[in-house]
Design a protein around this motif. Structure first.
Motif, PDB file in Angstrom:
ATOM      1  N   TRP A 220       0.587  -1.341   0.141  1.00 15.64           N
ATOM      2  CA  TRP A 220       0.155   0.087  -0.067  1.00 15.64           C
ATOM      3  C   TRP A 220       1.077   1.517   0.540  1.00 15.64           C
ATOM      4  O   TRP A 220       0.114   2.125  -0.926  1.00 15.64           O
ATOM      5  CB  TRP A 220      -0.913  -0.360   1.434  1.00 15.64           C
ATOM      6  N   ILE A 221       1.647   1.557   0.975  1.00 14.22           N
ATOM      7  CA  ILE A 221       2.912   2.862   0.787  1.00 14.22           C
ATOM      8  C   ILE A 221       3.751   2.601  -0.126  1.00 14.22           C
ATOM      9  O   ILE A 221       3.326   3.689  -1.115  1.00 14.22           O
ATOM     10  CB  ILE A 221       3.959   2.142   1.849  1.00 14.22           C
ATOM     11  N   SER A 222       4.397   1.328  -0.955  1.00 10.29           N
ATOM     12  CA  SER A 222       4.663   1.205  -2.666  1.00 10.29           C
ATOM     13  C   SER A 222       3.542   2.501  -3.526  1.00 10.29           C
ATOM     14  O   SER A 222       4.327   3.389  -4.195  1.00 10.29           O
ATOM     15  CB  SER A 222       5.378   0.757  -2.500  1.00 10.29           C
ATOM     16  N   ASP A 223       2.526   1.210  -3.595  1.00 14.81           N
ATOM     17  CA  ASP A 223       1.798   2.180  -4.318  1.00 14.81           C
ATOM     18  C   ASP A 223       0.998   2.914  -4.024  1.00 14.81           C
ATOM     19  O   ASP A 223       0.981   4.162  -5.217  1.00 14.81           O
ATOM     20  CB  ASP A 223       0.394   1.486  -4.161  1.00 14.81           C
ATOM     21  N   TYR A 224       1.617   3.978  -3.167  1.00  9.98           N
ATOM     22  CA  TYR A 224       1.000   4.902  -2.674  1.00  9.98           C
ATOM     23  C   TYR A 224       2.134   5.642  -3.684  1.00  9.98           C
ATOM     24  O   TYR A 224       2.168   7.245  -3.508  1.00  9.98           O
ATOM     25  CB  TYR A 224      -0.171   5.535  -1.088  1.00  9.98           C
ATOM     26  N   ALA A 225       3.197   5.937  -3.471  1.00  2.87           N
ATOM     27  CA  ALA A 225       4.345   6.195  -2.966  1.00  2.87           C
ATOM     28  C   ALA A 225       4.523   6.813  -4.959  1.00  2.87           C
ATOM     29  O   ALA A 225       5.012   7.995  -5.482  1.00  2.87           O
ATOM     30  CB  ALA A 225       5.555   6.143  -2.526  1.00  2.87           C
ATOM     31  N   THR A 226       3.965   5.846  -5.159  1.00  2.00           N
ATOM     32  CA  THR A 226       3.705   5.858  -7.034  1.00  2.00           C
ATOM     33  C   THR A 226       2.895   6.683  -7.239  1.00  2.00           C
ATOM     34  O   THR A 226       3.373   7.438  -8.469  1.00  2.00           O
ATOM     35  CB  THR A 226       3.924   4.594  -7.629  1.00  2.00           C
ATOM     36  N   THR A 227       1.628   7.298  -6.370  1.00  2.00           N
ATOM     37  CA  THR A 227       0.809   8.344  -6.861  1.00  2.00           C
ATOM     38  C   THR A 227       1.761   9.394  -7.111  1.00  2.00           C
ATOM     39  O   THR A 227       0.713  10.853  -8.135  1.00  2.00           O
ATOM     40  CB  THR A 227       0.477   7.985  -6.357  1.00  2.00           C
ATOM     41  N   LEU A 228       2.786   9.871  -6.134  1.00  2.00           N
ATOM     42  CA  LEU A 228       3.140  11.180  -5.599  1.00  2.00           C
ATOM     43  C   LEU A 228       3.913  11.431  -6.757  1.00  2.00           C
ATOM     44  O   LEU A 228       5.129  10.839  -7.423  1.00  2.00           O
ATOM     45  CB  LEU A 228       3.866  11.371  -4.431  1.00  2.00           C
ATOM     46  N   VAL A 229       3.716  12.566  -7.751  1.00  2.00           N
ATOM     47  CA  VAL A 229       4.859  13.454  -8.838  1.00  2.00           C
ATOM     48  C   VAL A 229       5.382  14.072  -8.773  1.00  2.00           C
ATOM     49  O   VAL A 229       5.167  15.199  -7.802  1.00  2.00           O
ATOM     50  CB  VAL A 229       3.575  13.772  -9.506  1.00  2.00           C
ATOM     51  N   ASN A 230       7.002  14.138  -8.664  1.00  2.00           N
ATOM     52  CA  ASN A 230       7.930  14.761  -8.926  1.00  2.00           C
ATOM     53  C   ASN A 230       7.411  16.272  -9.569  1.00  2.00           C
ATOM     54  O   ASN A 230       7.562  15.368 -11.172  1.00  2.00           O
ATOM     55  CB  ASN A 230       9.111  14.541  -8.855  1.00  2.00           C
ATOM     56  N   PRO A 231       7.155  17.552  -9.859  1.00  2.00           N
ATOM     57  CA  PRO A 231       6.762  18.213 -10.771  1.00  2.00           C
ATOM     58  C   PRO A 231       8.006  18.969 -11.928  1.00  2.00           C
ATOM     59  O   PRO A 231       7.342  18.686 -13.425  1.00  2.00           O
ATOM     60  CB  PRO A 231       6.133  19.896 -10.246  1.00  2.00           C
ATOM     61  N   GLY A 232       8.974  18.442 -11.030  1.00  2.00           N
ATOM     62  CA  GLY A 232      10.680  18.211 -12.447  1.00  2.00           C
ATOM     63  C   GLY A 232      11.011  17.618 -12.652  1.00  2.00           C
ATOM     64  O   GLY A 232      10.761  17.914 -14.293  1.00  2.00           O
ATOM     65  N   GLU A 233      10.405  16.120 -12.718  1.00  2.00           N
ATOM     66  CA  GLU A 233      11.049  15.509 -13.294  1.00  2.00           C
ATOM     67  C   GLU A 233       9.517  15.333 -14.374  1.00  2.00           C
ATOM     68  O   GLU A 233       9.835  14.848 -16.007  1.00  2.00           O
ATOM     69  CB  GLU A 233      10.458  13.718 -12.872  1.00  2.00           C
ATOM     70  N   LEU A 234       8.379  15.889 -14.174  1.00  2.00           N
ATOM     71  CA  LEU A 234       6.829  15.309 -15.007  1.00  2.00           C
ATOM     72  C   LEU A 234       7.393  16.795 -16.010  1.00  2.00           C
ATOM     73  O   LEU A 234       6.797  16.333 -17.222  1.00  2.00           O
ATOM     74  CB  LEU A 234       6.062  16.096 -14.279  1.00  2.00           C
ATOM     75  N   GLN A 235       7.901  17.843 -15.968  1.00  2.00           N
ATOM     76  CA  GLN A 235       8.309  19.065 -16.780  1.00  2.00           C
ATOM     77  C   GLN A 235       9.203  18.236 -18.155  1.00  2.00           C
ATOM     78  O   GLN A 235       9.193  18.429 -19.373  1.00  2.00           O
ATOM     79  CB  GLN A 235       8.988  19.915 -16.028  1.00  2.00           C
ATOM     80  N   MET A 236       9.787  17.788 -17.058  1.00  2.00           N
ATOM     81  CA  MET A 236      11.091  17.074 -18.432  1.00  2.00           C
ATOM     82  C   MET A 236      10.476  16.215 -18.760  1.00  2.00           C
ATOM     83  O   MET A 236      10.719  15.944 -20.204  1.00  2.00           O
ATOM     84  CB  MET A 236      12.853  16.559 -17.317  1.00  2.00           C
ATOM     85  N   GLU A 237       9.718  15.095 -18.518  1.00  2.00           N
ATOM     86  CA  GLU A 237       9.119  14.559 -19.395  1.00  2.00           C
ATOM     87  C   GLU A 237       8.447  14.767 -20.726  1.00  2.00           C
ATOM     88  O   GLU A 237       8.822  14.492 -21.978  1.00  2.00           O
ATOM     89  CB  GLU A 237       8.686  13.445 -18.995  1.00  2.00           C
TER      90      GLU A 237
END
Length: 282
Positions: free
Chosen positions: A157-174
């Motif tokens: 559950w903790i791992s699945d929740y952590a994957t939902t958190l988005v890093n704005p910088g990494e998202l912008q780069m992608e």
């Protein structure tokens, strides 16, 4: 597709017979007392229909449990022979086509399908597929090991929740990288279309693109006003008129503005007619 219960003989569990398949017992961990079976057979599809899965090096597997990932399957069978690729799907069939950018994306990838699945394993050699097909272990193979643990319970559950958190910088780069590739692809297509335009093919036909069309005539100001009026009327028909208080106020304000505009236009007409001596009120 669900795990089969199996048969019991003198304390040992026997896999139900499934025509054409070999049964391989597996269990979640060493502490698990129950286990179920994977059903394995050679993948027999013509290469032109499924070129990524060679017949002599590919195995088709049924009854893959939900907690078993690609990494787990690779670790499970790579102990016996080298593996080239592992694919998990919801149901049998051709390779599920996923856009390359989306498949490689960290933020826009497809969600994992819950429940039991099927798998396709491609080995590096023909001997690998035959070895796994004829594999008959005395003890069930273990999915979750120290080298390849499978997360469950709170850790999952903790791992699945952590994957939902988005890093704005990494998202912008992608997103920037995706847009650069998109612009580059569009530019290449336009360049290719320009090169092909006007050049006849083998049968003598000439390809005509949008760029070869005659440029349109720019609109006049009156045409633009008429278009805006039509869009406004169309939008007004879809709305609930005078339903809200602010709509009632705006309709009154627009009505007064129209009356003032009409009054000013009439004044100008009267002044013009007086100047031309055509105004005869009586």
């Amino acid at each position: 597709m669900a795990a089969s219960s199996g048969l019991h003989t003198k304390g040992k569990r026997i896999a139900p017979v499934l025509a054409g398949y070999s049964a391989i017992p597996i269990k979640f961990s060493k502490k698990s007392q129950s286990h179920h079976f994977l059903y394995v057979k050679e993948h027999r599809v013509r290469e032109e229909l499924d070129p990524t899965r060679p017949q002599d090096r590919t195995l088709f597997i049924l009854n893959v449990p939900p907690y078993c990932t690609k990494k787990c399957l690779s670790a499970l069978f790579s102990r016996h022979c080298a593996i080239e690729s592992v694919e998990l799907q919801e149901k049998p069939g051709p390779e599920e086509k996923v856009e390359i950018a989306r498949a490689q994306s960290k933020f826009f990838s497809l969600k994992t399908v819950p429940g039991f699945r099927v798998a396709y394993i491609v080995f590096k050699s023909q001997e690998g597929a035959q070895t796994i097909k004829s594999l008959k272990p005395r003890e069930p193979l273990v999915i979750s090991t120290k080298t390849c643990p499978t997360k469950t319970g709170i850790k999952k559950w903790i791992s699945d929740y952590a994957t939902t958190l988005v890093n704005p910088g990494e998202l912008q780069m992608e997103v920037d990288a995706f847009m650069q590739n998109h612009d580059k692809r569009i530019a290449e297509e336009e360049k290719k279309a320009e090169e092909e335009e006007g050049v006849p093919d083998e049968e003598g036909w000439v390809k005509v693109t949008r760029k070869g069309r005659r440029p349109g005539i720019p609109r006049t100001e009156a045409a633009n006003l008429r278009t805006l009026e039509r869009e406004k009327k169309k939008r007004a028909r879809k709305e609930l008129l005078n339903f809200y208080a602010w709509q009632h106020r705006e309709s009154k304000r627009e009505h007064i503005a129209q009356l003032r505009k009409k009054f000013e236009e009439d004044k100008q007409k009267i002044a013009l007619m007086r100047a031309q001596r055509k105004f005869r009120p009586y």
